[in-house]
Write an enzyme that holds these catalytic residues in place. Structure first.
Site: not given
Ligand code: ADP
Length: 161
Positions: A18, A42, A129
């Protein structure tokens, strides 16, 4: 024209993947709002307050980045914040279908806001995550994947189980 972008997600918890995306966005746009969704469906492990607190600490050195929580629909919150751009991260093709659908729906709901996708450094393409939480729950080392403050919060949380 000054562009404000919003980077929405659950951030349960914020990982180095992130952060990589936030840093890239912060170079492209005047202001980046990291918007942390309450997302009760979630069933996040960390409370919204804790997720905001951790992200704020992790991103403290980025002057044009702010962290906010929201409980409403992203489209409504983005409009309320007056942003021009939604940023999402794309890791692999597996992210694509869901992200494509969300971008299309958000364009229908808020036509004047564009969704753009950023890809992280290669070493973060397998990071999520949920994997970090899973590894931490089983007592595995996650220190390479998250900020030390997040690592401490994960250790504390996992001790409660
Ligand atoms: P959500 O529940 O909206 O998917 P996340 O926190 O899992 O929330 O992810 C938020 C955004 O960050 C999404 O667009 C996801 O694809 C991106 N994301 C999560 N982990 C990574 C990573 N390791 N590298 C790049 N983007 C990521």
């Amino acid at each position: 024209m000054k562009i404000t972008a919003i980077y929405p997600g659950t951030f349960d918890p914020i990982t180095n993947g992130h952060t990589d995306i936030v840093k890239r966005a912060a170079k492209l746009f005047e202001h980046v709002i990291v918007a942390i969704a309450a997302n009760p469906s979630k069933e996040p492990v960390f409370s919204l307050k804790k997720r905001i607190d951790l992200a704020t600490r992790v991103l403290a050195e980025l002057n044009n980045v702010s962290v906010r929580g929201f409980e409403s629909l992203l489209a409504q919150f983005a409009k309320q914040c007056g942003v021009q751009v939604i940023v999402r991260g794309l890791r692999a093709m597996s992210d694509f279908e869901y992200e494509f659908q969300m971008a299309g729906m958000n364009r229908t709901l808020i036509p004047d806001i564009e969704t753009i996708f950023l890809t992280p450094a290669g070493k973060y393409t397998y990071l999520s995550s949920s994997l970090v939480r899973e590894i931490a729950t089983l007592g595995g080392p996650v220190g390479d994947f998250v900020h030390p403050d997040v690592y401490a919060a994960l250790c504390q949380k996992m001790c409660q189980y």
